[in-house]
Design an enzyme around this catalytic site. Structure first.
Site, PDB file in Angstrom:
ATOM      1  N   LYS B 159       0.848  -1.199   0.000  1.00 26.20           N
ATOM      2  CA  LYS B 159       0.000   0.000   0.000  1.00 26.20           C
ATOM      3  C   LYS B 159       0.877   1.240   0.000  1.00 26.20           C
ATOM      4  O   LYS B 159       2.049   1.177   0.345  1.00 26.20           O
ATOM      5  CB  LYS B 159      -0.830   0.078   1.289  1.00 26.20           C
ATOM      6  CG  LYS B 159      -1.654  -1.133   1.637  1.00 26.20           C
ATOM      7  CD  LYS B 159      -2.333  -0.845   2.964  1.00 26.20           C
ATOM      8  CE  LYS B 159      -3.231  -1.989   3.400  1.00 26.20           C
ATOM      9  NZ  LYS B 159      -3.957  -1.649   4.632  1.00 26.20           N
ATOM     10  N   GLY B 166      -8.351   2.341   0.173  1.00 24.96           N
ATOM     11  CA  GLY B 166      -8.127   1.100  -0.570  1.00 24.96           C
ATOM     12  C   GLY B 166      -7.556   1.308  -1.958  1.00 24.96           C
ATOM     13  O   GLY B 166      -7.462   0.381  -2.743  1.00 24.96           O
ATOM     14  N   GLU B 201       2.001  -5.251   4.486  1.00 23.94           N
ATOM     15  CA  GLU B 201       1.471  -6.085   5.564  1.00 23.94           C
ATOM     16  C   GLU B 201       0.933  -7.391   5.005  1.00 23.94           C
ATOM     17  O   GLU B 201       0.640  -7.511   3.816  1.00 23.94           O
ATOM     18  CB  GLU B 201       0.396  -5.344   6.356  1.00 23.94           C
ATOM     19  CG  GLU B 201      -0.881  -5.098   5.588  1.00 23.94           C
ATOM     20  CD  GLU B 201      -1.898  -4.289   6.378  1.00 23.94           C
ATOM     21  OE1 GLU B 201      -1.505  -3.587   7.319  1.00 23.94           O
ATOM     22  OE2 GLU B 201      -3.077  -4.379   6.032  1.00 23.94           O
ATOM     23  N   LYS B 237     -19.020  -0.821   1.219  1.00 19.66           N
ATOM     24  CA  LYS B 237     -19.948  -1.665   1.964  1.00 19.66           C
ATOM     25  C   LYS B 237     -21.344  -1.536   1.367  1.00 19.66           C
ATOM     26  O   LYS B 237     -21.734  -0.428   0.971  1.00 19.66           O
ATOM     27  CB  LYS B 237     -19.970  -1.219   3.425  1.00 19.66           C
ATOM     28  CG  LYS B 237     -18.615  -1.369   4.113  1.00 19.66           C
ATOM     29  CD  LYS B 237     -18.552  -0.563   5.396  1.00 19.66           C
ATOM     30  CE  LYS B 237     -17.129  -0.604   5.954  1.00 19.66           C
ATOM     31  NZ  LYS B 237     -16.936   0.431   6.988  1.00 19.66           N
ATOM     32  N   GLU B 275     -11.435  -0.121  12.428  1.00 21.79           N
ATOM     33  CA  GLU B 275     -11.746  -1.200  11.498  1.00 21.79           C
ATOM     34  C   GLU B 275     -10.737  -2.324  11.651  1.00 21.79           C
ATOM     35  O   GLU B 275      -9.535  -2.078  11.802  1.00 21.79           O
ATOM     36  CB  GLU B 275     -11.737  -0.678  10.061  1.00 21.79           C
ATOM     37  CG  GLU B 275     -12.832   0.369   9.835  1.00 21.79           C
ATOM     38  CD  GLU B 275     -13.097   0.657   8.361  1.00 21.79           C
ATOM     39  OE1 GLU B 275     -14.258   0.925   8.035  1.00 21.79           O
ATOM     40  OE2 GLU B 275     -12.153   0.594   7.552  1.00 21.79           O
ATOM     41  N   ASN B 291     -11.344   5.369  11.377  1.00 21.57           N
ATOM     42  CA  ASN B 291     -12.055   6.448  10.701  1.00 21.57           C
ATOM     43  C   ASN B 291     -12.476   7.453  11.759  1.00 21.57           C
ATOM     44  O   ASN B 291     -13.192   7.117  12.696  1.00 21.57           O
ATOM     45  CB  ASN B 291     -13.270   5.911   9.951  1.00 21.57           C
ATOM     46  CG  ASN B 291     -12.858   4.964   8.841  1.00 21.57           C
ATOM     47  OD1 ASN B 291     -11.857   5.201   8.168  1.00 21.57           O
ATOM     48  ND2 ASN B 291     -13.596   3.887   8.670  1.00 21.57           N
ATOM     49  N   ARG B 293     -14.579   9.864  12.174  1.00 17.32           N
ATOM     50  CA  ARG B 293     -15.834  10.554  11.822  1.00 17.32           C
ATOM     51  C   ARG B 293     -17.004   9.633  12.127  1.00 17.32           C
ATOM     52  O   ARG B 293     -16.801   8.467  12.449  1.00 17.32           O
ATOM     53  CB  ARG B 293     -15.829  10.850  10.330  1.00 17.32           C
ATOM     54  CG  ARG B 293     -15.552   9.572   9.538  1.00 17.32           C
ATOM     55  CD  ARG B 293     -15.760   9.707   8.067  1.00 17.32           C
ATOM     56  NE  ARG B 293     -15.074   8.670   7.328  1.00 17.32           N
ATOM     57  CZ  ARG B 293     -15.531   7.454   7.075  1.00 17.32           C
ATOM     58  NH1 ARG B 293     -16.720   7.089   7.521  1.00 17.32           N
ATOM     59  NH2 ARG B 293     -14.834   6.579   6.396  1.00 17.32           N
TER      60      ARG B 293
END
Lengths: 77, 460
Positions: B159, B166, B201, B237, B275, B291, B293
């Site tokens: 990443k 993502g 990772e 989602k 998460e 996140n 928020r």
């Protein structure tokens, strides 16, 4: 003279990405299926393909301009 | 100082949700809107409204200067960023604070720290939250990446250290893969974020996405249990649950307790979500990101705990202490939310903006519909496709699925295509009913034509 219209409302782009040249310039040959621009609708980019063959005249709206469904995006001669 | 005039720096269904919460607290609401959103429901509901710029989000909802000016000009003493847009922009949180208004979220420093994958992971590890085995810090160069990958174990995810959402994630199954992918990832990270630093990772196979809702007041923090959000398409989602029935009590307690430890360690203020990837085979969970928020799926947590999370975040960010202790927060039953997008699920999820026709909204005990629709409303094409969320609560997961199926049958949104057929099919799908899925389940299920078959009543 033929018009290429937007199938959806959204934002019309002349270029595949900000750094690249426009899909078409005046005088370019256009064959059926050629991509002439992108319409961004709800964060999705839809390719606008010509349904007719001809010679590209001009874009009918500015790059990155909002368009309505049915709006003329480009003209062919 | 409690907030008395709240500026809502967002649009759509979350703006409506924030207005309802604020009105319930007796707070005056000031709605920001772009030129394309003058007719939106939140503008009609708010006490006041102000145009912040043209349709293009970068000129309006993403324009820090225009937003802060509009908030100041209208005499706001608090700013709610919602989710998306500027919700996790440290620059925005800082500008709001410097203008003397309360930001309904954590401090700019906390947003910055938790928004950086490496810093967030270090904070999590320090607080005792399990993390995915990965690089100790940012990795520069292909040889360094190969050395780290050998330690972490393949398959490994590559990443951008500065990335998010993502984007640009690659999975290498061996060293040859890695040596091919690392330079591409580096170039992409440099182009997208101005920083070519990578982060590696272990790729957890067939994981479930579990997340924990937390709330802090800058000193104390509590959790509101977990959500299960594995049903995803293109990392978005589509269907979310509270709680996660796949967890046993011990795992749930450990997951939630360590989330609170992290929230306290960073003196968190406002609503936040940690998460995790969860491996049901080994019962291991790994923190992936935080996140900072309120999230789209917060209503499922509200349904099982009975707490209004949006009101609570407005209160604590106005300087109040948390209004409840951990032992006062309990969970009852099971809740499910489905996201209704203006897309045609039977046509590759093609966006479908248009004019809203007749609306029939399901009602009854344990049913909630958070949305921004009204009959005759023209949905603008410039923003994302989320129209609303249908949320149900039942005594058990099985009950909740049955209630969702019934509510979806009742729901009618005329004039446009929505993702309702997808949710009807999911409610019928044996794997969903058996709670047997993971984050990589939905896309192959769609690719195999299950939605089309289900939508045609079992006929192909």
């Amino acid at each position: 003279m033929a018009h290429i219209q937007s199938p959806l409302p959204g934002t019309f782009y002349h270029k595949p990405s900000p750094e690249e040249p426009p899909f078409k310039a005046a005088g370019d040959a256009v064959v059926v299926g050629d991509v002439i621009g992108l319409v961004e609708v709800m964060k999705t980019f839809i390719e606008i393909k010509s349904e007719v063959a001809g010679t590209f005249t001009a874009y009918a709206v500015e790059d990155a301009a909002p368009v309505t469904a049915g709006a003329t995006l480009a003209e062919l001669a | 100082m409690p907030i008395t005039r709240l500026f809502i720096a967002n649009r759509g269904e979350i703006a409506v949700r924030i207005i309802r919460a604020a009105k319930g607290l007796g707070i005056t609401t000031i709605q920001a809107y772009s030129e394309a959103d003058a007719d939106m429901l939140a503008v009609r509901m708010a006490d006041e409204s102000v145009c912040v710029g043209p349709a293009k989000a970068s000129d309006s909802y993403l324009n820090v200067g225009a937003m802060v000016k509009a908030a100041k000009d209208t005499g706001a003493d608090g700013v709610h960023p919602g989710y998306g847009f500027l919700a996790e922009s440290p620059a925005f949180a800082r500008a709001v604070a410097e203008a003397g208004m309360a930001f309904v979220g954590p401090t700019a420093d906390t947003i910055e720290r938790m928004g950086d994958k490496v810093a967030a992971r270090q904070a999590a590890e320090a607080a005792g939250v399990p993390v995915v085995p990965g690089s100790k810090g940012r990795v520069d160069g292909v040889d360094a990446a190969a050395a780290v990958a050998a330690e972490v174990g393949y398959p490994v995810m590559i990443k951008a250290a500065a990335g998010g959402g993502g984007k640009g994630i690659r999975i290498a199954t061996n060293e040859a893969d890695l040596r091919k992918m690392a330079p591409q990832a580096q170039a992409e990270a440099a182009a997208a974020f101005g920083d070519g630093g990578l982060y590696l990772e272990r790729a957890v196979q067939s994981p479930r996405h579990i997340e924990v809702q937390i709330m802090g007041d800058g000193t104390d923090a509590v959790h509101f249990f977990e959500r299960e959000c594995s049903l995803q398409r293109r990392r978005q989602k589509v269907w979310e649950e509270a709680g996660a029935d796949c967890l046993d009590e011990g795992t749930r307690a450990h997951l939630c307790d360590t989330a609170v430890a992290l929230a306290k360690a960073v003196t968190y203020c406002g609503a936040g979500t940690l998460e995790y990837l969860y491996d049901p085979a080994t019962k291991e969970f790994f923190f992936i990101e935080m996140n900072t928020r309120i999230q789209v799926e917060h209503p499922v947590t509200e349904m099982i705990t009975g707490v209004d999370l949006v009101q609570e975040m407005i209160r604590v960010c106005g300087g109040a202490k948390l209004s409840m202790q951990q032992d006062e927060i309990t969970r009852t039953g099971h809740a499910i939310e489905v996201r209704l997008n203006a897309e045609d699920p039977l046509m590759q999820f093609m966006p479908w903006p248009g004019v809203v026709g007749a609306l029939k909204i399901p009602e009854g005990d344990g049913i909630r519909f958070d949305h921004f629709l009204y009959e005759g409303y023209t949905i603008p094409p410039f923003y994302d496709s989320l129209l609303g969320k249908l949320i149900v609560h039942g005594a058990t997961r099985t009950d909740a699925i049955a209630r969702m199926a019934a509510a979806l049958e009742e729901l009618e949104i005329g004039g446009i295509k929505t993702t309702a057929p997808l949710h009807k099919a999911l409610a019928r799908a044996p794997s969903v009913q058996a709670d047997d899925f993971h984050t990589q389940w939905l896309e192959p299920w769609l690719d195999a034509g299950n939605l089309t078959t289900s939508a045609n009543g079992g006929q192909t």
